[in-house]
Design a protein around this motif. Structure first.
Motif, PDB file in Angstrom:
ATOM      1  N   PRO A   1      42.278  50.659  40.095  1.00  0.00           N
ATOM      2  CA  PRO A   1      41.987  49.022  39.758  1.00  0.00           C
ATOM      3  C   PRO A   1      41.050  48.892  38.394  1.00  0.00           C
ATOM      4  O   PRO A   1      40.171  48.253  38.407  1.00  0.00           O
ATOM      5  N   ASN A   2      41.098  49.958  37.549  1.00  0.00           N
ATOM      6  CA  ASN A   2      40.512  49.831  36.164  1.00  0.00           C
ATOM      7  C   ASN A   2      40.540  48.485  35.528  1.00  0.00           C
ATOM      8  O   ASN A   2      41.692  48.025  35.586  1.00  0.00           O
ATOM      9  N   VAL A   3      39.614  47.986  35.248  1.00  0.00           N
ATOM     10  CA  VAL A   3      39.459  46.692  34.637  1.00  0.00           C
ATOM     11  C   VAL A   3      38.780  46.746  33.084  1.00  0.00           C
ATOM     12  O   VAL A   3      38.186  45.875  32.479  1.00  0.00           O
ATOM     13  N   GLU A   4      39.009  47.899  32.441  1.00  0.00           N
ATOM     14  CA  GLU A   4      38.354  48.192  30.981  1.00  0.00           C
ATOM     15  C   GLU A   4      39.629  48.081  29.873  1.00  0.00           C
ATOM     16  O   GLU A   4      40.351  49.019  29.954  1.00  0.00           O
ATOM     17  N   PHE A   5      39.806  46.805  29.782  1.00  0.00           N
ATOM     18  CA  PHE A   5      40.631  46.241  29.010  1.00  0.00           C
ATOM     19  C   PHE A   5      40.612  46.508  27.263  1.00  0.00           C
ATOM     20  O   PHE A   5      41.622  46.101  26.484  1.00  0.00           O
ATOM     21  N   GLN A   6      39.338  46.680  26.708  1.00  0.00           N
ATOM     22  CA  GLN A   6      39.148  46.370  25.383  1.00  0.00           C
ATOM     23  C   GLN A   6      40.243  47.272  24.681  1.00  0.00           C
ATOM     24  O   GLN A   6      40.785  46.766  23.553  1.00  0.00           O
ATOM     25  N   SER A   7      40.354  48.393  24.811  1.00  0.00           N
ATOM     26  CA  SER A   7      41.164  49.423  24.036  1.00  0.00           C
ATOM     27  C   SER A   7      42.735  49.013  23.936  1.00  0.00           C
ATOM     28  O   SER A   7      43.267  49.051  22.614  1.00  0.00           O
ATOM     29  N   LEU A   8      43.106  48.436  24.932  1.00  0.00           N
ATOM     30  CA  LEU A   8      44.494  47.893  25.088  1.00  0.00           C
ATOM     31  C   LEU A   8      44.501  46.667  24.482  1.00  0.00           C
ATOM     32  O   LEU A   8      45.713  46.472  23.834  1.00  0.00           O
TER      33      LEU A   8
ATOM     34  N   PHE B   1      48.341  41.275  36.714  1.00  0.00           N
ATOM     35  CA  PHE B   1      47.027  41.705  37.638  1.00  0.00           C
ATOM     36  C   PHE B   1      46.738  40.623  38.485  1.00  0.00           C
ATOM     37  O   PHE B   1      47.406  39.538  38.371  1.00  0.00           O
ATOM     38  N   ALA B   2      46.134  40.604  39.624  1.00  0.00           N
ATOM     39  CA  ALA B   2      45.662  40.015  40.521  1.00  0.00           C
ATOM     40  C   ALA B   2      44.212  40.046  40.930  1.00  0.00           C
ATOM     41  O   ALA B   2      43.633  41.091  40.572  1.00  0.00           O
ATOM     42  N   GLY B   3      43.894  38.869  41.533  1.00  0.00           N
ATOM     43  CA  GLY B   3      42.483  38.926  42.225  1.00  0.00           C
ATOM     44  C   GLY B   3      41.312  39.144  40.937  1.00  0.00           C
ATOM     45  O   GLY B   3      41.533  38.479  39.897  1.00  0.00           O
ATOM     46  N   GLY B   4      40.325  39.833  41.233  1.00  0.00           N
ATOM     47  CA  GLY B   4      39.409  40.203  40.227  1.00  0.00           C
ATOM     48  C   GLY B   4      39.965  40.724  38.932  1.00  0.00           C
ATOM     49  O   GLY B   4      39.259  40.470  37.800  1.00  0.00           O
ATOM     50  N   GLY B   5      41.000  41.563  38.872  1.00  0.00           N
ATOM     51  CA  GLY B   5      41.464  42.004  37.780  1.00  0.00           C
ATOM     52  C   GLY B   5      42.105  41.066  36.956  1.00  0.00           C
ATOM     53  O   GLY B   5      42.050  41.062  35.614  1.00  0.00           O
TER      54      GLY B   5
END
Length: 282
Positions: free
Chosen positions: A95-102, A118-122
């Motif tokens: 459930p990785n949420v580190e999106f910056q590089s993408l 994505f769903a929920g917290g993501g």
């Protein structure tokens, strides 16, 4: 659960899970779904992005697990069927949420549009990060309804104006939905969402089978036949069952207005999942 039901022959109604395989390779005469497949809303969004929004290129981004992959594949199928081209498929582990590089990569690719699953917290974090990056000013963000269903309060202004597609929307103009929303609010002191509708329709589907079997739950063949023949009068609008026992249903285009996913109309009418790998559908 689907494998157990398939092996045991117990009638099994899926009220939420969207995994394509449940009414695909794992389909069986005793397995029904009252919800959706991951393919359905995503395919509808692909059609909208190419045909209505006139986008020519897109990037998809999703968690790398079954639901994310199936949604991205559905979007690509719909988008490319109408002349668009997915130029990059970006993924990250669940459930990785580190999106910056993408997000940086999306900026360099400069697509006409981005489709995200994505769903929920993501979903909350991605929509807020996408907005904070400034990308939304030049590259619109789309997704299936789960990107904004149940998350709008936390997403705030970052989700304002977003377009999503789903088999349900707020403010559908039909008597069944108006009555359902009124009674649900009276009973639970909150507004119903797509999950409430799916649970309600699971009960309606079973009731259709029981009525056909004259109330005899032990007459499994008659119950199944009744469910297969059912035309469910749902808050989402009437739907029927495909040969693979998946809802043949409208997919709606919705726009985020305040804390609602406002209905803009039907994106794809009576959309049937292709049920790839299901022998029942042959």
């Amino acid at each position: 659960m689907a494998k157990i039901a398939r092996d045991s022959g117990v009638i099994y109604i899926i009220p939420n899970a969207g995994a394509d395989m449940l009414t695909g390779p794992l389909c069986a005469k005793n397995i029904f779904r009252s919800s959706f497949t991951n393919w359905q809303p995503a395919y509808g969004m692909g059609i909208v992005a190419a045909e209505k929004q006139k986008h020519k290129t897109a990037v998809t981004i999703n968690w790398k697990y079954a639901a994310g992959t199936e949604a991205a594949d559905g979007f690509r199928e719909g988008f490319e069927a109408k002349g668009g081209k997915v130029i990059k498929e970006l993924t990250l582990p669940f459930p990785n949420v580190e999106f910056q590089s993408l997000l940086t990569e999306i900026s360099s690719l400069k697509p006409d549009a981005v489709f995200a699953f994505f769903a929920g917290g993501g979903a909350v974090k991605f929509v807020k990060d996408y907005d904070a990056s400034g990308l939304r000013k030049t590259i619109p963000l789309y997704g299936p309804g789960f990107l904004t269903d149940g998350t709008l309060a936390a997403q705030g202004d970052a989700a304002k104006g977003m377009l999503t597609t789903l088999h349900y929307a707020d403010e559908l103009d039909n008597p069944k939905d108006k009555a359902f929303r009124k009674h649900y609010q009276e009973k639970f002191s909150m507004e119903p969402d797509v999950y409430a509708v799916q649970g309600y329709d699971a009960a309606q589907l079973l009731a259709a089978g029981l009525n056909h079997a004259k109330g005899d739950i032990k007459n499994k063949d008659a119950v199944i036949e009744g469910m297969e023949q059912a035309k469910v009068d749902s808050p989402r609008g009437p739907f029927t069952m495909s040969k693979a026992h998946n809802p043949v249903q409208n997919i709606y285009l919705r726009e985020v207005v305040g804390n609602h996913n406002k209905n803009l109309g039907i994106a794809v009418a009576n959309l049937e999942d292709p049920a790839k790998g299901c022998k029942l559908s042959k």
